[in-house]
Design a protein around this motif. Sequence first.
Motif, mmCIF file in Angstrom:
data_model
loop_
_atom_site.group_PDB
_atom_site.id
_atom_site.type_symbol
_atom_site.label_atom_id
_atom_site.label_comp_id
_atom_site.label_asym_id
_atom_site.label_seq_id
_atom_site.Cartn_x
_atom_site.Cartn_y
_atom_site.Cartn_z
ATOM 1 N N HIS A 1 -4.018 9.464 -8.121
ATOM 2 C CA HIS A 1 -3.041 9.579 -9.204
ATOM 3 C C HIS A 1 -3.773 9.287 -10.511
ATOM 4 O O HIS A 1 -4.664 8.445 -10.548
ATOM 5 N N TYR A 2 -3.379 9.990 -11.547
ATOM 6 C CA TYR A 2 -4.049 9.742 -12.814
ATOM 7 C C TYR A 2 -3.070 9.680 -13.967
ATOM 8 O O TYR A 2 -1.956 10.197 -13.898
ATOM 9 N N THR A 3 -3.504 9.016 -15.007
ATOM 10 C CA THR A 3 -2.802 9.021 -16.281
ATOM 11 C C THR A 3 -3.805 9.455 -17.334
ATOM 12 O O THR A 3 -5.003 9.197 -17.206
ATOM 13 N N TYR A 4 -3.299 10.137 -18.333
ATOM 14 C CA TYR A 4 -4.152 10.602 -19.419
ATOM 15 C C TYR A 4 -3.737 9.850 -20.671
ATOM 16 O O TYR A 4 -2.574 9.877 -21.072
ATOM 17 N N SER A 5 -4.684 9.118 -21.259
ATOM 18 C CA SER A 5 -4.365 8.314 -22.419
ATOM 19 C C SER A 5 -5.548 8.309 -23.378
ATOM 20 O O SER A 5 -6.678 8.003 -22.985
ATOM 21 N N PRO B 1 -11.018 12.397 -8.842
ATOM 22 C CA PRO B 1 -11.929 12.208 -9.975
ATOM 23 C C PRO B 1 -13.179 13.071 -9.894
ATOM 24 O O PRO B 1 -13.798 13.356 -10.891
ATOM 25 N N ASN C 1 -8.749 10.064 -22.301
ATOM 26 C CA ASN C 1 -9.400 9.617 -21.054
ATOM 27 C C ASN C 1 -8.444 9.720 -19.878
ATOM 28 O O ASN C 1 -7.252 9.462 -20.014
ATOM 29 N N TYR C 2 -9.026 10.064 -18.721
ATOM 30 C CA TYR C 2 -8.272 10.044 -17.476
ATOM 31 C C TYR C 2 -8.524 8.711 -16.783
ATOM 32 O O TYR C 2 -9.672 8.301 -16.624
ATOM 33 N N ASP C 3 -7.474 8.037 -16.389
ATOM 34 C CA ASP C 3 -7.576 6.816 -15.597
ATOM 35 C C ASP C 3 -7.073 7.141 -14.197
ATOM 36 O O ASP C 3 -5.927 7.560 -14.032
ATOM 37 N N TRP C 4 -7.958 6.951 -13.202
ATOM 38 C CA TRP C 4 -7.653 7.332 -11.828
ATOM 39 C C TRP C 4 -7.300 6.116 -10.992
ATOM 40 O O TRP C 4 -7.917 5.060 -11.123
#
Length: 182
Positions: free
Chosen positions: A113-117, A180, A120-123
């Motif tokens: 699962h990822y968030t884009y902030s 990722p 940057n992608y945080d996995w």
Amino acid sequence: AKSNINAYIERSEEISLDAKGKFNMVMKNSLSQKVPSILEAMLGVTIMDDAQPVSAYKKVKIYPYEAMVGLKVNKTSFEKGQKLEGKAILVDPHTGKMIERKLFAVVKHIEWHYTYSEGNYDWEKETTVVDSFSLNSNESFSREIAQNGDYVIEVHDRLGGHSASQHFDVFWWNYSSISPKD
């Protein structure tokens, strides 16, 4: 810069050499953390010859487990509907002989699962146990995997403490997983 050296054993003691300039010792494994497999250690010894230090180094193998699990799956990528097939072995690392014992396997589904902030992608990795079973060492196994995705199978020797794992994926028409590495 990151170091690729892990310290599992730290030990220091006073010794005396015999008349031939030799010293023998046996070290008990006193590992400070769980190790994945056979260790290659660098032993360093410094002896004082009068007031002059003389150092020598030697690489040795340390077998932290009395039995080691080996795992081979027939395919690391297969179509939905096919079975996960493989073989798990248990070996005495000193003699190379097979050991007969009950092993335990766990199959885990891996989802990313990822968030884009802020560019940057945080996995985040999520694993879910989808199957667990016991098997005899040195025998083949076969399991059905119900859905598409990325998986890992882990085989554990609960008595000896060693384990082995293998990643695999199950695919079907119009399926792709996201991770990722993509």
